[in-house]
Design a protein around this motif. Structure first.
Motif, PDB file in Angstrom:
ATOM      1  N   GLN A  87       0.827  -1.207   0.000  1.00  0.00           N
ATOM      2  CA  GLN A  87       0.000   0.000   0.000  1.00  0.00           C
ATOM      3  C   GLN A  87       0.860   1.256   0.000  1.00  0.00           C
ATOM      4  OE1 GLN A  87      -2.230  -0.880   3.577  1.00  0.00           O
ATOM      5  NE2 GLN A  87      -4.068  -1.399   2.404  1.00  0.00           N
ATOM      6  N   ALA A  88       1.957   1.213   0.756  1.00  0.00           N
ATOM      7  CA  ALA A  88       2.847   2.371   0.847  1.00  0.00           C
ATOM      8  C   ALA A  88       3.526   2.653  -0.491  1.00  0.00           C
ATOM      9  CB  ALA A  88       3.886   2.137   1.935  1.00  0.00           C
ATOM     10  N   VAL A  89       3.933   1.607  -1.204  1.00  0.00           N
ATOM     11  CA  VAL A  89       4.552   1.780  -2.520  1.00  0.00           C
ATOM     12  C   VAL A  89       3.547   2.365  -3.499  1.00  0.00           C
ATOM     13  CG1 VAL A  89       5.475   0.544  -4.523  1.00  0.00           C
ATOM     14  CG2 VAL A  89       6.295  -0.011  -2.234  1.00  0.00           C
ATOM     15  N   ARG A  90       2.324   1.835  -3.472  1.00  0.00           N
ATOM     16  CA  ARG A  90       1.296   2.321  -4.398  1.00  0.00           C
ATOM     17  C   ARG A  90       1.004   3.797  -4.167  1.00  0.00           C
ATOM     18  NH1 ARG A  90       0.575   0.472  -9.288  1.00  0.00           N
ATOM     19  NH2 ARG A  90      -1.507  -0.227  -9.799  1.00  0.00           N
ATOM     20  N   LEU A  91       0.962   4.193  -2.904  1.00  0.00           N
ATOM     21  CA  LEU A  91       0.720   5.599  -2.585  1.00  0.00           C
ATOM     22  C   LEU A  91       1.854   6.465  -3.120  1.00  0.00           C
ATOM     23  CD1 LEU A  91      -0.836   7.869  -1.221  1.00  0.00           C
ATOM     24  CD2 LEU A  91       0.276   7.261   0.929  1.00  0.00           C
ATOM     25  N   MET A  92       3.108   6.017  -2.962  1.00  0.00           N
ATOM     26  CA  MET A  92       4.225   6.794  -3.484  1.00  0.00           C
ATOM     27  C   MET A  92       4.162   6.891  -5.003  1.00  0.00           C
ATOM     28  SD  MET A  92       5.703   8.023  -0.928  1.00  0.00           S
ATOM     29  CE  MET A  92       6.721   8.959  -2.074  1.00  0.00           C
ATOM     30  N   GLU A  93       3.687   5.847  -5.672  1.00  0.00           N
ATOM     31  CA  GLU A  93       3.509   5.925  -7.126  1.00  0.00           C
ATOM     32  C   GLU A  93       2.507   7.004  -7.492  1.00  0.00           C
ATOM     33  OE1 GLU A  93       4.495   1.238  -8.237  1.00  0.00           O
ATOM     34  OE2 GLU A  93       2.410   1.906  -8.087  1.00  0.00           O
ATOM     35  N   LEU A  94       1.452   7.135  -6.697  1.00  0.00           N
ATOM     36  CA  LEU A  94       0.454   8.167  -6.953  1.00  0.00           C
ATOM     37  C   LEU A  94       1.025   9.561  -6.689  1.00  0.00           C
ATOM     38  CD1 LEU A  94      -2.593   8.225  -7.790  1.00  0.00           C
ATOM     39  CD2 LEU A  94      -3.082   8.679  -5.394  1.00  0.00           C
ATOM     40  N   LEU A  95       1.792   9.713  -5.594  1.00  0.00           N
ATOM     41  CA  LEU A  95       2.405  11.005  -5.298  1.00  0.00           C
ATOM     42  C   LEU A  95       3.376  11.405  -6.409  1.00  0.00           C
ATOM     43  CD1 LEU A  95       3.181  10.738  -1.460  1.00  0.00           C
ATOM     44  CD2 LEU A  95       1.128  11.621  -2.578  1.00  0.00           C
ATOM     45  N   ASP A  96       4.136  10.439  -6.911  1.00  0.00           N
ATOM     46  CA  ASP A  96       5.055  10.709  -8.022  1.00  0.00           C
ATOM     47  C   ASP A  96       4.301  11.156  -9.273  1.00  0.00           C
ATOM     48  OD1 ASP A  96       7.181   9.994  -6.433  1.00  0.00           O
ATOM     49  OD2 ASP A  96       7.660   8.141  -7.523  1.00  0.00           O
ATOM     50  N   ALA A  97       3.202  10.466  -9.575  1.00  0.00           N
ATOM     51  CA  ALA A  97       2.422  10.795 -10.767  1.00  0.00           C
ATOM     52  C   ALA A  97       1.829  12.198 -10.662  1.00  0.00           C
ATOM     53  CB  ALA A  97       1.318   9.765 -10.973  1.00  0.00           C
ATOM     54  N   ALA A  98       1.405  12.581  -9.463  1.00  0.00           N
ATOM     55  CA  ALA A  98       0.875  13.932  -9.262  1.00  0.00           C
ATOM     56  C   ALA A  98       1.965  14.975  -9.491  1.00  0.00           C
ATOM     57  CB  ALA A  98       0.302  14.068  -7.862  1.00  0.00           C
ATOM     58  N   HIS A  99       3.155  14.693  -8.994  1.00  0.00           N
ATOM     59  CA  HIS A  99       4.282  15.611  -9.190  1.00  0.00           C
ATOM     60  C   HIS A  99       4.582  15.772 -10.681  1.00  0.00           C
ATOM     61  CE1 HIS A  99       7.855  17.812  -8.093  1.00  0.00           C
ATOM     62  NE2 HIS A  99       8.611  16.983  -8.804  1.00  0.00           N
ATOM     63  N   LYS A 100       4.573  14.670 -11.409  1.00  0.00           N
ATOM     64  CA  LYS A 100       4.807  14.702 -12.859  1.00  0.00           C
ATOM     65  C   LYS A 100       3.716  15.504 -13.559  1.00  0.00           C
ATOM     66  CE  LYS A 100       5.025  11.507 -16.844  1.00  0.00           C
ATOM     67  NZ  LYS A 100       6.301  11.955 -17.423  1.00  0.00           N
ATOM     68  N   SER A 101       2.459  15.278 -13.170  1.00  0.00           N
ATOM     69  CA  SER A 101       1.340  16.004 -13.758  1.00  0.00           C
ATOM     70  C   SER A 101       1.468  17.506 -13.537  1.00  0.00           C
ATOM     71  CB  SER A 101       0.019  15.500 -13.168  1.00  0.00           C
ATOM     72  OG  SER A 101      -1.058  16.316 -13.571  1.00  0.00           O
ATOM     73  N   ALA A 102       1.829  17.906 -12.326  1.00  0.00           N
ATOM     74  CA  ALA A 102       1.953  19.330 -12.013  1.00  0.00           C
ATOM     75  C   ALA A 102       3.081  19.980 -12.810  1.00  0.00           C
ATOM     76  CB  ALA A 102       2.178  19.513 -10.519  1.00  0.00           C
ATOM     77  N   LEU A 103       4.214  19.272 -12.929  1.00  0.00           N
ATOM     78  CA  LEU A 103       5.346  19.813 -13.679  1.00  0.00           C
ATOM     79  C   LEU A 103       5.015  19.967 -15.158  1.00  0.00           C
ATOM     80  CD1 LEU A 103       8.446  17.946 -12.159  1.00  0.00           C
ATOM     81  CD2 LEU A 103       7.875  20.368 -11.941  1.00  0.00           C
ATOM     82  N   GLU A 104       4.319  18.974 -15.725  1.00  0.00           N
ATOM     83  CA  GLU A 104       4.033  18.972 -17.157  1.00  0.00           C
ATOM     84  C   GLU A 104       2.686  19.603 -17.500  1.00  0.00           C
ATOM     85  OE1 GLU A 104       4.512  14.961 -18.518  1.00  0.00           O
ATOM     86  OE2 GLU A 104       6.611  14.846 -17.867  1.00  0.00           O
ATOM     87  N   ARG A 105       1.922  19.952 -16.474  1.00  0.00           N
ATOM     88  CA  ARG A 105       0.616  20.613 -16.640  1.00  0.00           C
ATOM     89  C   ARG A 105      -0.305  19.814 -17.567  1.00  0.00           C
ATOM     90  NH1 ARG A 105       1.931  27.151 -16.820  1.00  0.00           N
ATOM     91  NH2 ARG A 105       3.231  27.169 -14.942  1.00  0.00           N
ATOM     92  N   ARG A 106      -0.425  18.538 -17.251  1.00  0.00           N
ATOM     93  CA  ARG A 106      -1.295  17.664 -18.046  1.00  0.00           C
ATOM     94  C   ARG A 106      -1.766  16.500 -17.213  1.00  0.00           C
ATOM     95  NH1 ARG A 106       0.942  12.859 -19.789  1.00  0.00           N
ATOM     96  NH2 ARG A 106       3.206  12.611 -19.424  1.00  0.00           N
ATOM     97  N   GLU A 107      -2.816  15.828 -17.697  1.00  0.00           N
ATOM     98  CA  GLU A 107      -3.284  14.611 -17.047  1.00  0.00           C
ATOM     99  C   GLU A 107      -2.298  13.473 -17.331  1.00  0.00           C
ATOM    100  OE1 GLU A 107      -7.598  13.142 -16.874  1.00  0.00           O
ATOM    101  OE2 GLU A 107      -6.700  11.810 -18.397  1.00  0.00           O
ATOM    102  N   VAL A 108      -2.055  12.658 -16.317  1.00  0.00           N
ATOM    103  CA  VAL A 108      -1.152  11.530 -16.441  1.00  0.00           C
ATOM    104  C   VAL A 108      -1.944  10.232 -16.295  1.00  0.00           C
ATOM    105  CG1 VAL A 108       0.800  10.294 -15.387  1.00  0.00           C
ATOM    106  CG2 VAL A 108       0.864  12.787 -15.627  1.00  0.00           C
TER     107      VAL A 108
END
Length: 345
Positions: free
Chosen positions: A318-339
């Motif tokens: 569960q902890a790994v999956r949550l970190m994957e989601l946090l990473d994806a959000a960071h990527k989305s914010a940087l690239e200003r797009r849906e991931v």
């Protein structure tokens, strides 16, 4: 007689002082032996019976069974790795690590060592969330199509503390985001895509103090929101289903009580429930009883998992999956797009 689990706590800042030390001492079967801190006088004033360690080597002595890491976010990975390699069970304060790669490395190490590795997600045991989860799982609202989770504060002045300074793992997304995202994943599972707006709004801000994150499912939409510039007026939860809606106001008061120096189970420990209302079509709004939360249940689960008497309350998976989601959000914010998000839990 079952022997107590000897615990070492690393870090005595806000997380260690307010949450971990009082909760560990409040759970039968756990014994807080030592605290490693750069502020020994502060520790001794609160816990005169606890040994203050000066080095990590003292923390991983043969006497210790469980190491709890409540230090700044960038240190989590290395301290957890060293503790696991020393054969200790480990609890890490959220966020687990700085990224999913580090999280997966620790999960694999814990499995190889045969040790319990868990992440402190205390907000799973907020009374408002426990109440909401029961209502959702009972089907009271029908099929849920919209969920909004707010964790807003009013802190207009930037503080001189590491969480608000520029650097890896700082800012509100790594502070409050793990709470909101973890709750959403528990309720609804893995989303299809994520869009994140993460930014700085306060004058002089050096780290993000605002986020607005959309998790897209097939029909369901989930909004996670937090800001440091909200004087008031936002509900904690808003959830709409095909047969009803639930709106909850106010935060669980366990954190407030802990900050005031109250200890779980001691006289005066009576955290108050928040306000909640159930709305059904063509019916008057109904007040909902919000059950009392209890953060001790997390450490009771850790105790039982170490003894082989119950499941890990927050698993490495569960902890790994949550970190994957946090990473994806960071990527989305940087690239200003849906991931787009691949795979299912």
């Amino acid at each position: 007689m079952t022997l107590p689990i000897h615990v070492a706590l690393i870090g005595y800042g806000m997380a260690g002082k307010v949450f971990h030390a009082p909760l560990i001492q409040a759970v039968p079967g756990l014994h807080l032996v030592t605290i490693q801190s750069s502020q020994p006088a502060k520790v001794r004033a609160d816990w005169p019976e606890v040994w203050v360690s000066a080095t990590f080597e003292e923390v991983i002595s043969p006497l210790i069974d469980l190491v709890v890491i409540a230090t700044p976010n960038p240190t989590h990975f290395e301290l957890a790795r060293r503790a696991l390699e020393a054969g200790k069970h480990v609890v890490v304060d959220k966020p687990f690590t700085l990224n999913a790669h580090q999280a997966r490395t620790l999960a694999e190490l814990a499995e190889a060592q045969g040790r319990v590795l868990s992440v402190f997600q205390n907000r799973r045991w907020d009374g408002d969330f426990l109440t909401l989860r029961k209502i959702v799982e009972a089907g009271t609202l029908g099929e849920v199509v919209y969920f909004e989770s707010h964790f807003d504060r009013y802190r207009p002045e930037v503080q001189n503390r590491w969480r608000e300074q520029a650097g890896p793992g700082s800012g509100i997304w790594y502070d409050l985001g793990p709470h909101l995202a973890d709750q959403a994943l528990l309720l609804f599972g893995w989303p299809e895509a994520i869009f994140a707006d993460i930014g700085m709004q306060r004058q002089g801000a050096q780290a993000p103090d605002y986020f607005h994150v959309l998790l897209r499912y097939s029909r369901l939409r989930v909004v996670l929101h937090a800001s440091a510039l909200v004087p008031g007026g936002s509900p904690r939860f808003v959830i709409h289903g095909t047969q009803g809606s639930l709106v909850q106001y106010g935060l669980d008061t366990q954190e407030k009580a802990l900050k005031e120096g109250l200890r779980p189970g001691a006289p005066g420990w009576k955290p108050e429930g928040s306000e909640a209302w159930l709305y059904r079509p063509e019916q008057a709004p109904e007040p909902v009883f919000v059950e009392a939360g209890d953060y001790r249940r997390y450490y009771e689960g850790v105790r039982d998992a170490i003894r082989g008497q119950g499941p890990n309350p927050v698993t490495p998976e569960q902890a790994v999956r949550l970190m994957e989601l946090l990473d994806a959000a960071h990527k989305s914010a940087l690239e200003r797009r849906e991931v787009a998000l691949e795979g299912q839990v």
